[in-house]
Design an enzyme around this catalytic site. Structure first.
Site: not given
Ligand code: GRF
Length: 201
Positions: A13-15, A91-92, A108, A110
């Site tokens: 969940g860093s994003n 991831m789904r 999303n 990517h």
């Molecule tokens: C990121 O690289 C994002 O682009 C991809 O999954 C990863 C998630 O990283 N879809 P985080 O869980 O947000 O750290």
């Protein structure tokens, strides 16, 4: 006027954190009304709790089949009445029923410059292919995997000694800038979708 957003995440969940930080800093005019996760072990849950964001766990393994899971997920998404759903390492693949229920309202991120390297292990694909420039893409979600209209992209160089992990770290730094920025533009009603193109007005 703040928009209601909900985040879907499966892992660290860093994003998600970058989005929470931007909301707290006042740069993204949104309220995060829920974290939805399919993984009861996701570190994203701790981040949500710290930020006092309600957590909805829709544990994939507790459903007899994919249809049951999707039905529960759809109900959870409807319940949050969010204006935007943000996939942050979710991831789904979302089923078409869910995508159709929220047209132009799911984003999303990517870790590749789409349309290159869709799907899993995008950074590994980039290193193996030998590209000199890589990056990330924020896009709206449609029924095509990693294929919806592109909102923002950012690039990074690929170094000679990069492996999948070093490249992923470099891309991730840009992800943490791009995602809040794209969400800010959405919340300010500045994204206009014209076919495949997204105009920023
Ligand atoms: C990121 O690289 C994002 O682009 C991809 O999954 C990863 C998630 O990283 N879809 P985080 O869980 O947000 O750290």
């Amino acid at each position: 006027m703040k928009k209601r957003i909900a985040v879907l995440a499966s892992g660290r969940g860093s994003n998600f954190q970058a989005v929470l930080d931007a909301i707290r800093a006042g740069t993204v005019p949104a309220a995060c009304v829920a974290l939805i996760t399919d993984n009861p072990e996701a570190y994203a849950i701790e981040r949500a709790e710290k930020a006092q964001v309600p957590v909805l766990i829709i544990d994939y393994t507790s459903f007899p089949d994919r249809a049951g899971y999707e039905q529960a997920l759809l109900a959870a998404m409807q319940e949050c009445s969010a204006e935007l759903f943000v996939l942050a390492g979710y991831m789904r693949i979302l089923g078409s029923g869910i995508v159709r229920a929220f047209p132009d309202r799911i984003m999303n991120i990517h870790p590749a410059l789409l349309p290159s390297f869709p799907g899993l292990h995008a950074q590994r694909q980039a290193v193996l292919h030998g590209v000199k420039v890589a990056g990330c893409t924020v896009h709206f979600v449609d029924e095509c995997l990693d294929g919806g209209p592109i909102i923002l992209q950012a690039c990074v160089p690929v170094m000679e000694d990069d492996d999948e992990d070093t490249l992923a770290d470099r891309i991730l730094e840009r992800e943490h800038e791009c995602y809040p920025e794209a969400i800010r533009l959405f919340c300010e009603d500045r994204l206009v979708i014209e076919g495949r193109r997204v105009r920023i007005c």
